[in-house]
Design an enzyme around this catalytic site. Structure first.
Site, PDB file in Angstrom:
ATOM      1  N   ILE A  52       0.821  -1.217   0.000  1.00  0.00           N
ATOM      2  CA  ILE A  52       0.000   0.000   0.000  1.00  0.00           C
ATOM      3  C   ILE A  52       0.853   1.264   0.000  1.00  0.00           C
ATOM      4  O   ILE A  52       0.361   2.355  -0.277  1.00  0.00           O
ATOM      5  CB  ILE A  52      -0.977   0.032   1.205  1.00  0.00           C
ATOM      6  CG1 ILE A  52      -0.206  -0.042   2.540  1.00  0.00           C
ATOM      7  CG2 ILE A  52      -2.012  -1.075   1.096  1.00  0.00           C
ATOM      8  CD1 ILE A  52      -1.055   0.234   3.771  1.00  0.00           C
ATOM      9  N   TYR A 143       2.530   1.479  17.617  1.00  0.00           N
ATOM     10  CA  TYR A 143       1.413   0.860  16.892  1.00  0.00           C
ATOM     11  C   TYR A 143       0.100   1.565  17.221  1.00  0.00           C
ATOM     12  O   TYR A 143      -0.662   1.945  16.320  1.00  0.00           O
ATOM     13  CB  TYR A 143       1.337  -0.625  17.254  1.00  0.00           C
ATOM     14  CG  TYR A 143       0.113  -1.333  16.722  1.00  0.00           C
ATOM     15  CD1 TYR A 143       0.001  -1.645  15.369  1.00  0.00           C
ATOM     16  CD2 TYR A 143      -0.944  -1.683  17.563  1.00  0.00           C
ATOM     17  CE1 TYR A 143      -1.128  -2.288  14.874  1.00  0.00           C
ATOM     18  CE2 TYR A 143      -2.064  -2.335  17.083  1.00  0.00           C
ATOM     19  CZ  TYR A 143      -2.154  -2.626  15.741  1.00  0.00           C
ATOM     20  OH  TYR A 143      -3.275  -3.267  15.260  1.00  0.00           O
TER      21      TYR A 143
END
Length: 309
Positions: A52, A143
């Site tokens: 991506i 994260y």
């Protein structure tokens, strides 16, 4: 109608793809196979082995297929990897997401459904358990920070360009196809090691509390988000928490494992307690968790038994 699923060869993404194909959608999958697997792919999906982060390839795919919905599940999904390599985590989880958002605006995507984290986003200073979406996120790992950043970007893209979105903040997802060889996915890791008669490692004292939600229930939340919950954020969990020690005991009984766990030092970035309130998802998405933990664990063990035979 064409829909795009990033991470569609991965654990959760492949279940979302299966459900979409069952409903008759034309599904395009983008996955770089860094953690996804070819064997997870639905044969009726069109597959691109791409990152991506590759803006040129994303432009080609969006131009060619004109997806009406984007389900964004591709991610660097390990908290501990994000702690060790925050730049790598941000490159995939923030910059990769921005590439998709820009292409979604340019090519007229109707809605963007984002897989976020309920387990890592709220942080340590949570006042309410189960935790509602009104709790202000204070993620303690890169994260969690990256996922929260994308949520903020979605809000920006909605206000600036009119892009509709739904954010799904998952609890600890488990079930068939979860990777037992990564650093995330304790149910899969424990299950495979138990079935092989290997040592099972618990990080810290094992009293970390988690909310475990079955993957089929999570896939269902994605499909419901296509037509509901515009420009809003939803917890996808069970509202029930158990410790890692309790999870070990449950899986030990189901698998017939006859050894005790080996305790290792705690991992950086892991929150002590995470339980999600899913009331809002029920009210606005019409979603609720259907598979109880014990049943879900049995189904997962059954799946791993077959893969190991």
């Amino acid at each position: 109608m064409n829909v795009l699923v990033t991470g569609g060869a991965g654990f959760i993404g492949s279940h979302v793809v299966d459900r979409l194909i069952e409903k008759g959608y034309g599904v395009i999958v983008i996955d770089n196979l860094s953690s996804g697997k070819v064997e997870n792919l639905n044969r009726n999906a069109l597959f691109y082995e791409q990152s991506i982060e590759d803006e040129e390839m994303m432009e080609r795919i969006f131009s060619l297929h004109r997806p009406e919905y984007v389900f964004h599940l591709a991610a660097q999904a390990s908290v501990s990897v994000s702690v060790r390599e925050p730049a790598r985590d941000a490159k995939t989880n923030i910059l990769g997401s921005l590439v998709l958002l820009e292409k979604s605006i340019k090519h007229g995507v109707k809605k963007f459904i984002f897989s976020s984290t309920g387990g890592a986003i709220y942080g340590e200073n949570v006042r309410i358990f189960p935790t509602p979406e009104t709790e202000i996120p204070h993620p303690i790992s890169p994260y969690g920070i990256a996922k929260y950043s994308v949520e903020m970007y979605l809000d920006f893209f909605a206000k600036e360009y009119g892009l509709k979105y739904t954010v799904l903040r998952y609890a600890n997802v488990y079930g068939p196809r979860q990777d037992p060889h990564g650093e995330a996915g304790v149910v899969a890791i424990f299950t495979e090691r138990m079935l092989k008669g290997e040592e099972v490692h618990i990080f810290g004292d094992g009293e970390y509390v988690r909310d475990y939600v079955y993957v089929d229930d999570v896939a269902e939340s994605n499909l419901l988000a296509m037509e509901r919950g515009d420009n809003d954020v939803f917890n996808i969990g069970t509202g029930k928490g158990i410790t890692v020690n309790e999870l070990f005991r449950m899986l030990k009984e189901i698998t017939g494992y006859d050894r005790e766990p080996v305790y290792k030092p705690p991992r950086k970035g892991d929150v002590r307690k995470s339980i999600l309130d899913w009331t809002k998802a029920k009210e606005k998405l019409g979603w609720e968790p259907k598979i109880p933990l014990e049943e879900g664990l049995r189904l997962t063990v059954e799946y791993f038994r077959k893969t190991l035979d």
